[in-house]
Design a protein around this motif. Structure first.
Motif, PDB file in Angstrom:
ATOM      1  N   ILE A 145      -5.413  13.495  -7.209  1.00 60.56           N
ATOM      2  CA  ILE A 145      -4.326  12.928  -8.001  1.00 60.56           C
ATOM      3  C   ILE A 145      -3.029  13.011  -7.213  1.00 60.56           C
ATOM      4  N   THR A 146      -2.127  12.103  -7.527  1.00 58.50           N
ATOM      5  CA  THR A 146      -0.803  12.133  -6.900  1.00 58.50           C
ATOM      6  C   THR A 146       0.221  12.409  -8.004  1.00 58.50           C
ATOM      7  N   TRP A 147       1.429  12.696  -7.613  1.00 61.65           N
ATOM      8  CA  TRP A 147       2.475  12.945  -8.617  1.00 61.65           C
ATOM      9  C   TRP A 147       2.682  11.715  -9.485  1.00 61.65           C
TER      10      TRP A 147
END
Ligand code: FMN
Length: 179
Positions: free
Chosen positions: A165-167
């Motif tokens: 996941i990314t921010w």
């Protein structure tokens, strides 16, 4: 903020396999000093820290902690002291208490990483058994262990293989639109 701090935040990972190499007393004290600077709701500082190095006590704790995979040479137990809550008329359900535990835990883990050591938080254990094993004062509630040691070469993989996941996946900008 310096790039070094950002890099420390980015590269810290939970370590679940550690060697039995001891951790220097000076390093443990530096970690506890860092925890002292963690933010605390109302600056009330209800957290208390128990350091456990004794092998037999650690063995007993592991027996009642299904989520403790590490055989870490040092355990730091974050407790909430109920006497501080009573003093300030705070209910044990005040959400700042859990947040205080979180800020202390992350501060301890980042300080540990900055010292070149490994760490892993554990909340999966019998609170009642831990109270007995450590003969905790009645007002102390044992909230979270942070296992500290040296990373083993063969390291257990993470809990679950989530997709990366990314921010951006976690963030929403501004007000949500009306339906
Ligand atoms: C509140 C909380 C409780 C956790 N309890 C455990 C635990 O009991 N045992 C464990 O091995 N890891 C535990 N973890 C670690 C998480 O599983 C870990 O942070 C997550 O898988 C992401 O891994 P990373 O921190 O290396 O990125 C806990 C983490 C948090 C924040």
């Amino acid at each position: 903020m310096s790039e070094t701090v950002l890099e420390n935040i980015r590269t810290r990972r939970v370590v679940r396999e550690m060697t039995d190499q001891p951790v220097a007393q000076e390093q443990i004290e530096k970690i506890l000093e860092a925890a002292r600077w963690a933010p605390s709701g109302g600056n009330l500082r209800p957290n208390r820290y128990i350091v456990v190095e004794d092998p037999e006590t650690r063995r007993l704790i592991r027996l009642v902690s299904p989520g403790m995979f590490q055989k870490a040479p040092v355990l730091i137990l974050i407790c909430t002291d109920g006497d501080v809550l009573t003093e300030h008329s705070l209910p044990p359900t005040d959400r700042a208490l859990l947040i205080d535990i979180g800020t202390a835990a992350q501060t301890i883990m980042l300080a540990t990483h900055a010292l070149g050591l490994a760490s892993g938080p554990v909340t999966s254990y019998s609170k009642e058994a831990v109270k007995v094993i450590l003969n905790l004062p009645a007002s102390y509630s044992p909230e979270m262990f942070i296992c500290i040691g040296h990373k083993a070469e063969t390291t257990r993989r993470g809990m679950t293989a989530w997709k990366r996941i990314t921010w951006r996946d976690l963030t929403h900008w501004e007000r949500f639109p009306d339906d």
